[in-house]
Design a protein around this motif. Structure first.
Motif, PDB file in Angstrom:
ATOM      1  N   PHE A  59       0.681  -0.903  -0.080  1.00 16.45           N
ATOM      2  CA  PHE A  59      -0.087   0.067  -0.266  1.00 16.45           C
ATOM      3  C   PHE A  59       0.848   1.324   0.291  1.00 16.45           C
ATOM      4  N   ASP A  60       1.197   1.692  -1.033  1.00 17.60           N
ATOM      5  CA  ASP A  60       1.542   2.591  -1.586  1.00 17.60           C
ATOM      6  C   ASP A  60       1.693   4.039  -0.790  1.00 17.60           C
ATOM      7  N   GLU A  61       0.446   4.740  -0.641  1.00 23.50           N
ATOM      8  CA  GLU A  61      -0.427   5.572   0.074  1.00 23.50           C
ATOM      9  C   GLU A  61       0.054   5.633   1.155  1.00 23.50           C
ATOM     10  N   ALA A  62      -0.270   4.371   2.199  1.00 22.62           N
ATOM     11  CA  ALA A  62       0.146   4.231   3.556  1.00 22.62           C
ATOM     12  C   ALA A  62       1.757   3.661   4.174  1.00 22.62           C
ATOM     13  N   ARG A  63       2.273   3.363   2.642  1.00 25.30           N
ATOM     14  CA  ARG A  63       3.685   3.295   2.992  1.00 25.30           C
ATOM     15  C   ARG A  63       3.869   1.333   3.895  1.00 25.30           C
ATOM     16  N   LEU A  64       3.209   0.531   3.369  1.00 27.10           N
ATOM     17  CA  LEU A  64       2.588  -0.815   4.165  1.00 27.10           C
ATOM     18  C   LEU A  64       3.283  -2.188   3.344  1.00 27.10           C
ATOM     19  N   THR A  65       3.449  -2.497   4.088  1.00 31.26           N
ATOM     20  CA  THR A  65       3.496  -4.088   3.361  1.00 31.26           C
ATOM     21  C   THR A  65       2.735  -5.199   4.100  1.00 31.26           C
ATOM     22  N   LEU A  66       1.533  -5.945   3.581  1.00 35.44           N
ATOM     23  CA  LEU A  66       0.747  -6.369   4.103  1.00 35.44           C
ATOM     24  C   LEU A  66       1.187  -7.858   3.279  1.00 35.44           C
ATOM     25  N   ARG A  67       1.878  -9.270   3.920  1.00 33.73           N
ATOM     26  CA  ARG A  67       1.827 -10.410   4.067  1.00 33.73           C
ATOM     27  C   ARG A  67       0.754 -11.397   4.800  1.00 33.73           C
ATOM     28  N   VAL A  68       0.063 -11.938   3.706  1.00 33.11           N
ATOM     29  CA  VAL A  68      -1.686 -12.875   4.398  1.00 33.11           C
ATOM     30  C   VAL A  68      -1.464 -13.873   3.835  1.00 33.11           C
ATOM     31  N   PRO A  69      -1.636 -14.905   4.221  1.00 36.81           N
ATOM     32  CA  PRO A  69      -1.370 -16.133   4.050  1.00 36.81           C
ATOM     33  C   PRO A  69      -2.467 -16.321   2.644  1.00 36.81           C
ATOM     34  N   SER A  70      -2.387 -16.985   2.650  1.00 35.46           N
ATOM     35  CA  SER A  70      -3.719 -17.309   1.052  1.00 35.46           C
ATOM     36  C   SER A  70      -4.809 -17.679   0.944  1.00 35.46           C
ATOM     37  N   ASN A  71      -4.625 -18.989   2.175  1.00 32.39           N
ATOM     38  CA  ASN A  71      -5.822 -19.452   2.807  1.00 32.39           C
ATOM     39  C   ASN A  71      -6.802 -18.120   3.857  1.00 32.39           C
ATOM     40  N   LYS A  72      -6.057 -16.604   4.355  1.00 31.05           N
ATOM     41  CA  LYS A  72      -7.239 -16.273   5.009  1.00 31.05           C
ATOM     42  C   LYS A  72      -7.507 -14.482   4.152  1.00 31.05           C
ATOM     43  N   VAL A  73      -7.126 -14.762   2.788  1.00 34.02           N
ATOM     44  CA  VAL A  73      -7.935 -13.600   1.833  1.00 34.02           C
ATOM     45  C   VAL A  73      -8.598 -13.559   1.798  1.00 34.02           C
ATOM     46  N   ARG A  74      -9.896 -15.115   1.765  1.00 33.09           N
ATOM     47  CA  ARG A  74     -11.428 -14.199   1.981  1.00 33.09           C
ATOM     48  C   ARG A  74     -11.089 -14.276   3.176  1.00 33.09           C
ATOM     49  N   SER A  75     -11.215 -14.377   4.342  1.00 35.90           N
ATOM     50  CA  SER A  75     -11.469 -13.671   5.686  1.00 35.90           C
ATOM     51  C   SER A  75     -11.556 -12.607   6.016  1.00 35.90           C
ATOM     52  N   ILE A  76     -10.466 -11.973   5.577  1.00 34.23           N
ATOM     53  CA  ILE A  76      -9.983 -10.649   5.528  1.00 34.23           C
ATOM     54  C   ILE A  76     -10.624  -9.299   4.636  1.00 34.23           C
ATOM     55  N   GLY A  77     -10.919 -10.108   3.866  1.00 33.04           N
ATOM     56  CA  GLY A  77     -12.151  -9.116   2.621  1.00 33.04           C
ATOM     57  C   GLY A  77     -11.325  -8.560   1.833  1.00 33.04           C
ATOM     58  N   LEU A  78      -9.996  -8.987   1.187  1.00 36.51           N
ATOM     59  CA  LEU A  78      -9.349  -8.341   0.484  1.00 36.51           C
ATOM     60  C   LEU A  78      -9.630  -8.698  -0.875  1.00 36.51           C
ATOM     61  N   ARG A  79      -9.864  -7.815  -1.650  1.00 35.17           N
ATOM     62  CA  ARG A  79     -10.490  -8.019  -3.063  1.00 35.17           C
ATOM     63  C   ARG A  79      -9.701  -7.312  -4.449  1.00 35.17           C
ATOM     64  N   ARG A  80      -9.816  -7.684  -5.107  1.00 38.22           N
ATOM     65  CA  ARG A  80      -9.472  -6.694  -6.542  1.00 38.22           C
ATOM     66  C   ARG A  80     -10.664  -5.888  -6.390  1.00 38.22           C
ATOM     67  N   ILE A  81      -9.968  -4.563  -7.072  1.00 35.23           N
ATOM     68  CA  ILE A  81     -11.092  -3.159  -7.417  1.00 35.23           C
ATOM     69  C   ILE A  81     -12.079  -3.428  -7.724  1.00 35.23           C
ATOM     70  N   ALA A  82     -12.842  -2.877  -7.362  1.00 33.43           N
ATOM     71  CA  ALA A  82     -14.310  -2.939  -7.846  1.00 33.43           C
ATOM     72  C   ALA A  82     -14.393  -1.683  -9.509  1.00 33.43           C
ATOM     73  N   SER A  83     -16.123  -2.598 -10.497  1.00 37.34           N
ATOM     74  CA  SER A  83     -15.672  -2.546 -11.568  1.00 37.34           C
ATOM     75  C   SER A  83     -15.833  -1.124 -11.582  1.00 37.34           C
ATOM     76  N   ARG A  84     -15.981  -1.065 -12.522  1.00 33.16           N
ATOM     77  CA  ARG A  84     -16.687   1.075 -13.286  1.00 33.16           C
ATOM     78  C   ARG A  84     -17.856   0.929 -13.233  1.00 33.16           C
ATOM     79  N   SER A  85     -18.660   0.159 -13.771  1.00 36.78           N
ATOM     80  CA  SER A  85     -20.242  -0.351 -13.341  1.00 36.78           C
ATOM     81  C   SER A  85     -20.844  -0.238 -11.885  1.00 36.78           C
ATOM     82  N   LEU A  86     -19.866  -0.642 -10.657  1.00 33.51           N
ATOM     83  CA  LEU A  86     -19.874  -0.643  -9.595  1.00 33.51           C
ATOM     84  C   LEU A  86     -20.315   0.532  -8.840  1.00 33.51           C
TER      85      LEU A  86
END
Length: 183
Positions: A59-86
């Motif tokens: 996260f460039d703006e916050a100068r933060l690097t986050l390492r998440v186990p791939s099996n926890k990606v869903r539980s923390i809500g990490l997702r691709r950015i939204a579509s234009r229609s959304l």
């Protein structure tokens, strides 16, 4: 899909079911608490004798690097950015009538914070819509202003990422939309 990973970096319509989808290096992602970041690395590492796959997000703006186990990606809500229609739906939500709850501020603040951390831009837009009247009139308390600013920041980050503009331009666009709607 190739090798169990989605190809292409196209934003997908956000729903709870696809939050935590398989990500690729280079994907722009939205974290519910940290905003927009970029996946820089997906690697298997050994931790305490266990082999785990980690997704590294910067996260460039916050100068933060986050390492998440791939099996926890869903539980923390990490997702691709939204579509234009959304995002168009979210911006349409800003034009709607604000809904004032009859709850005390402490309870409403908890609900608003939960909505902001949900990660859904439409729900974040509801928070902005509901708090806009006092924001425009300058009648907000400190905590109300903090919640409003958090929601504004979260939505502006995602709009800027999708449209490829600066965050300040996205904030201006949101504020113009809020100001144009009669209270």
């Amino acid at each position: 899909m190739v090798g169990g990973r989605f190809q292409g970096g196209l934003p997908r319509e956000w729903t709870a079911e696809i939050a935590g989808e398989v990500l690729c290096v280079g994907d722009q992602v939205m974290h519910p608490a940290h905003g927009v970041g970029c996946v820089t690395c997906i690697a298997v590492e050994e931790v305490s004798g266990f082999s785990l796959e980690f997704v590294q997000v910067v996260f460039d703006e916050a100068r933060l690097t986050l390492r998440v186990p791939s099996n926890k990606v869903r539980s923390i809500g990490l997702r691709r950015i939204a579509s234009r229609s959304l995002l168009d739906e979210a911006l349409a939500t800003l034009r709607g009538r604000s809904r004032s709850a009859k709850l005390i501020w402490a309870r409403r603040a908890q609900e608003y914070q939960a909505k902001i951390n949900s990660g859904d831009p439409r729900v974040v837009a509801e928070v902005l819509r509901d708090l806009r009247r006092n924001a425009i009139e300058g009648m907000q308390s400190y905590s109300e202003r903090a919640v409003y600013e958090a929601a504004l920041d979260r939505l502006a980050c995602e709009i800027a990422a999708v449209e490829g503009t600066e965050k300040a331009a996205a904030v201006g666009r949101i504020n113009d939309l809020l100001a144009s709607v009669p209270a």
